[in-house]
Design an enzyme around this catalytic site. Structure first.
Site, PDB file in Angstrom:
ATOM      1  N   LYS A   9       2.113   9.741  20.028  1.00 29.30           N
ATOM      2  CA  LYS A   9       1.403   9.876  18.750  1.00 29.30           C
ATOM      3  C   LYS A   9      -0.043   9.411  18.932  1.00 29.30           C
ATOM      4  CE  LYS A   9       1.459  10.062  14.015  1.00 29.30           C
ATOM      5  NZ  LYS A   9       1.212   8.842  13.270  1.00 29.30           N
ATOM      6  N   SER A  30      -5.934  11.759   9.259  1.00 26.58           N
ATOM      7  CA  SER A  30      -5.940  10.473   8.550  1.00 26.58           C
ATOM      8  C   SER A  30      -7.263   9.735   8.777  1.00 26.58           C
ATOM      9  CB  SER A  30      -4.761   9.614   9.000  1.00 26.58           C
ATOM     10  OG  SER A  30      -4.789   9.449  10.398  1.00 26.58           O
ATOM     11  N   ARG A  74      -3.359 -11.744  -6.716  1.00 21.29           N
ATOM     12  CA  ARG A  74      -2.671 -10.457  -6.534  1.00 21.29           C
ATOM     13  C   ARG A  74      -1.329 -10.473  -7.275  1.00 21.29           C
ATOM     14  NH1 ARG A  74      -4.431  -5.865  -5.571  1.00 21.29           N
ATOM     15  NH2 ARG A  74      -2.927  -5.152  -4.034  1.00 21.29           N
ATOM     16  N   GLY A  89       0.845  -1.198   0.000  1.00 23.72           N
ATOM     17  CA  GLY A  89       0.000   0.000   0.000  1.00 23.72           C
ATOM     18  C   GLY A  89       0.874   1.240   0.000  1.00 23.72           C
TER      19      GLY A  89
HETATM   20  P1  NAD Z   1      -2.538   0.970   2.996  1.00 22.50           P
HETATM   21  O1  NAD Z   1      -3.955   0.549   3.235  1.00 22.50           O
HETATM   22  O2  NAD Z   1      -2.237   1.958   1.933  1.00 22.50           O
HETATM   23  O3  NAD Z   1      -1.650  -0.319   2.684  1.00 22.50           O
HETATM   24  C1  NAD Z   1      -1.776  -1.517   3.376  1.00 22.50           C
HETATM   25  C2  NAD Z   1      -1.596  -2.630   2.371  1.00 22.50           C
HETATM   26  O4  NAD Z   1      -1.476  -3.861   3.076  1.00 22.50           O
HETATM   27  C3  NAD Z   1      -2.774  -2.793   1.399  1.00 22.50           C
HETATM   28  O5  NAD Z   1      -2.268  -2.828   0.081  1.00 22.50           O
HETATM   29  C4  NAD Z   1      -3.365  -4.136   1.787  1.00 22.50           C
HETATM   30  O6  NAD Z   1      -3.945  -4.835   0.686  1.00 22.50           O
HETATM   31  C5  NAD Z   1      -2.117  -4.845   2.290  1.00 22.50           C
HETATM   32  N1  NAD Z   1      -2.413  -6.025   3.118  1.00 22.50           N
HETATM   33  C6  NAD Z   1      -3.218  -6.142   4.199  1.00 22.50           C
HETATM   34  N2  NAD Z   1      -3.234  -7.405   4.650  1.00 22.50           N
HETATM   35  C7  NAD Z   1      -2.407  -8.110   3.842  1.00 22.50           C
HETATM   36  C8  NAD Z   1      -2.017  -9.473   3.776  1.00 22.50           C
HETATM   37  N3  NAD Z   1      -2.476 -10.372   4.654  1.00 22.50           N
HETATM   38  N4  NAD Z   1      -1.152  -9.860   2.804  1.00 22.50           N
HETATM   39  C9  NAD Z   1      -0.688  -8.969   1.904  1.00 22.50           C
HETATM   40  N5  NAD Z   1      -1.022  -7.660   1.901  1.00 22.50           N
HETATM   41  C10 NAD Z   1      -1.874  -7.243   2.871  1.00 22.50           C
HETATM   42  O7  NAD Z   1      -1.984   1.467   4.408  1.00 22.50           O
HETATM   43  P2  NAD Z   1      -0.878   2.569   4.710  1.00 22.50           P
HETATM   44  O8  NAD Z   1      -1.476   3.926   4.524  1.00 22.50           O
HETATM   45  O9  NAD Z   1       0.384   2.251   4.020  1.00 22.50           O
HETATM   46  O10 NAD Z   1      -0.715   2.396   6.286  1.00 22.50           O
HETATM   47  C11 NAD Z   1       0.032   1.342   6.870  1.00 22.50           C
HETATM   48  C12 NAD Z   1       0.247   1.724   8.342  1.00 22.50           C
HETATM   49  O11 NAD Z   1       1.079   2.893   8.365  1.00 22.50           O
HETATM   50  C13 NAD Z   1      -1.060   2.133   9.050  1.00 22.50           C
HETATM   51  O12 NAD Z   1      -1.039   1.687  10.383  1.00 22.50           O
HETATM   52  C14 NAD Z   1      -1.045   3.652   8.988  1.00 22.50           C
HETATM   53  O13 NAD Z   1      -1.755   4.266  10.050  1.00 22.50           O
HETATM   54  C15 NAD Z   1       0.454   3.930   9.112  1.00 22.50           C
HETATM   55  N6  NAD Z   1       0.855   5.224   8.539  1.00 22.50           N
HETATM   56  C16 NAD Z   1       0.493   5.549   7.263  1.00 22.50           C
HETATM   57  C17 NAD Z   1       0.919   6.770   6.754  1.00 22.50           C
HETATM   58  C18 NAD Z   1       0.559   7.189   5.347  1.00 22.50           C
HETATM   59  O14 NAD Z   1       0.859   8.332   4.971  1.00 22.50           O
HETATM   60  N7  NAD Z   1      -0.041   6.347   4.525  1.00 22.50           N
HETATM   61  C19 NAD Z   1       1.693   7.643   7.538  1.00 22.50           C
HETATM   62  C20 NAD Z   1       2.057   7.257   8.833  1.00 22.50           C
HETATM   63  C21 NAD Z   1       1.621   6.044   9.327  1.00 22.50           C
HETATM   64  O1  KPL Z   2      -1.116  12.077  12.696  1.00 22.32           O
HETATM   65  C1  KPL Z   2      -2.081  12.765  12.403  1.00 22.32           C
HETATM   66  C2  KPL Z   2      -3.175  12.096  11.650  1.00 22.32           C
HETATM   67  O2  KPL Z   2      -3.915  12.760  10.930  1.00 22.32           O
HETATM   68  O3  KPL Z   2      -3.271  10.862  11.785  1.00 22.32           O
HETATM   69  C3  KPL Z   2      -2.164  14.189  12.877  1.00 22.32           C
HETATM   70  C4  KPL Z   2      -1.894  15.133  11.740  1.00 22.32           C
HETATM   71  C5  KPL Z   2      -1.116  14.431  13.957  1.00 22.32           C
HETATM   72  C6  KPL Z   2      -3.501  14.489  13.467  1.00 22.32           C
HETATM   73  O4  KPL Z   2      -3.759  13.689  14.585  1.00 22.32           O
END
Ligand code: NAD
Ligand code: KPL
Length: 305
Positions: free
Chosen positions: A184, A252, A37, A11
Site C-alpha cells: 500500500k 488522499s 474535548r 475522526g
Molecule cells: P482523522 O484526522 O479523521 O482522525 C484522527 C483523529 O484523531 C482526529 O479526530 C484527531 O483529533 C484525533 N487525535 C489525534 N491525536 C489525538 C490524541 N492525542 N488524543 C485524542 N485524539 C487524537 O483521520 P482518519 O482519516 O480517520 O485517518 C486515521 C488513519 O487511517 C490515517 O493514518 C489514515 O491515513 C488512515 N486511513 C484513513 C482512511 C479514511 O478514509 N479516512 C482510509 C484508510 C486509511
Molecule cells: O490509497 C489511495 C490514496 O488515495 O491514499 C489510492 C487510491 C490507492 C491512491 O494511492
C-alpha cells in the site's frame, strides 16, 4: 462480558469503527484528549454515522486519556504523525494483557508506538474503507472496503475478530501484514505525490505514464532490497490498474493538501527514502519527488514533515 473497545481518535475511521461496534451492542468508549474535548463531545449527544443517506446517532460514552481505568483493547485511529503521542497519553493504562489495533496508513508509526508501549501487543491494520468528516463528531461512510489485520511478532489471530464480524466490519487476519503495508505504501508513493504536484485526479496520471513507471521501477528495487519481494511483484501493472479504477477520485494526499491538512508524507515517501538510505540503495527519482513535494508543501505554508 465482552471486553470494552476503547477508541482513541474520534475522526473518520475511529468514528466509523466506534459506531458500527456500538450498533452491534458491543461495549465501546471514546478516549478524548482532554476535558474541553469531553465537554464538546457531551454537548453533541454522541457520534453520528451517515451511511447510504441515512443518519444515525450513537451515544458512545466518552472519557479523557488521563482517566485511570485499565485499557485492554485499544483502537488507535489517529493520523500516523499523532500516533506515538496519542499512545503515550494512555501508556499508564496499558499492561501485558492490552492489545492495540493500529489503523495508521504508511510505515514507521507502528514501530514508534510499539517502542513506546513495549508491555502491550500491537496489531497493525491496513484498510481500504473510506470515510470523511462532514462536521464535528459526524462521519460519512464513503467507500466500502476491507481491513487486514496482522501481528508480525505473533501469527495467531485474536479471538475478538468475532466482534468485527458481529459489527459488520469486513476484515481478514493476515499472516503477511508487513507485505500489505509495504504494498500500500508503494502504491501511495507512486500515485499520491504526483497527484499533488500536477493538481490532478488519479486519472490525470495517465498523462504521466513514463514518470509513474520510473517510480514503480525504483519502488520495486526498494521493496526487494527491504526483504519484501511479494510486495514488489507486478507493482507497475497494479499501479496502472489503480490509476484507472480510481481515475475520477482525488488521492488522499491531494485531499489533505486541498483542505490544508498536514499530510502523512513522512510515513509514505519519507519512509521509503529513509529505508533506501539505510540499505544504501540509490532511488534518485523518488528522492527528487520527495524534495519537490516538500518544496510544494513549504510554498503552501503546510507542514512538510
Ligand atoms: P482523522 O484526522 O479523521 O482522525 C484522527 C483523529 O484523531 C482526529 O479526530 C484527531 O483529533 C484525533 N487525535 C489525534 N491525536 C489525538 C490524541 N492525542 N488524543 C485524542 N485524539 C487524537 O483521520 P482518519 O482519516 O480517520 O485517518 C486515521 C488513519 O487511517 C490515517 O493514518 C489514515 O491515513 C488512515 N486511513 C484513513 C482512511 C479514511 O478514509 N479516512 C482510509 C484508510 C486509511
Ligand atoms: O490509497 C489511495 C490514496 O488515495 O491514499 C489510492 C487510491 C490507492 C491512491 O494511492
Amino acid at each position: 462480558m465482552s471486553t470494552t473497545w476503547h477508541v482513541l481518535g474520534a475522526g473518520s475511521l475511529g468514528t466509523l469503527w466506534a459506531t458500527r461496534l456500538a450498533r452491534a451492542g458491543l461495549p465501546v468508549r471514546l478516549v478524548l484528549r482532554n476535558e474541553a474535548r469531553m465537554q464538546a463531545y457531551r454537548a453533541s449527544g454522541g457520534l453520528t454515522l451517515v451511511e447510504q443517506g441515512q443518519t444515525q446517532r450513537y451515544p458512545v460514552p466518552g472519557e479523557t486519556a488521563d482517566s485511570p481505568e485499565p485499557i485492554k483493547r485499544l483502537l488507535l485511529a489517529c493520523k500516523a504523525y499523532d500516533a506515538e503521542a496519542a499512545v503515550a497519553s494512555v501508556a499508564h493504562r496499558l499492561d501485558a494483557e492490552s492489545e492495540l489495533i493500529l489503523l495508521q496508513n504508511g510505515l514507521g508509526s507502528q514501530d514508534a508506538v510499539a517502542n513506546r508501549v513495549p508491555q502491550a501487543r500491537c496489531i497493525s491494520a491496513s484498510s481500504t474503507e473510506g470515510a470523511f468528516r462532514d462536521g464535528d463528531w459526524r462521519v460519512v461512510f464513503a467507500g466500502h472496503g476491507y481491513t487486514w489485520l496482522g501481528d508480525p511478532a505473533h501469527p495467531v489471530a485474536p479471538f475478538w475478530l468475532d466482534d468485527l464480524s458481529a459489527a459488520g466490519i469486513p476484515h481478514a487476519w493476515s499472516a503477511d501484514i508487513l507485505t500489505r503495508l509495504w504494498r500500500k505504501l508503494a502504491l501511495n508513493c507512486a500515485i499520491n505525490p504526483l497527484t499533488v504536484l500536477y493538481h490532478c485526479k488519479n486519472g490525470g496520471l495517465q498523462e504521466h505514464r513514463c514518470e509513474v513507471a520510473t517510480l514503480c521501477a525504483e519502488l520495486t528495487d526498494l521493496l526487494e532490497r527491504c526483504g519484501q519481494p511479494a510486495a514488489a511483484e507486478d507493482l507497475q501493472p497494479e499501479v496502472e490498474r489503480v490509476i484507472q479504477a480510481t481515475a475520477a477520485n482525488y488521492s488522499s494526499m491531494h485531499q489533505d493538501v486541498a483542505n490544508r491538512r498536514r499530510t502523512e508524507i513522512s510515513y509514505l515517501l519519507g519512509h521509503a527514502c529513509k529505508a533506501a538510505r539505510r540499505h544504501e540503495l540509490a532511488i534518485p527519482h523518488l528522492e527528487q519527488l520527495r524534495q519537490r513535494l516538500i518544496a510544494h508543501l513549504d510554498n503552501l505554508g503546510l507542514p512538510s514533515d
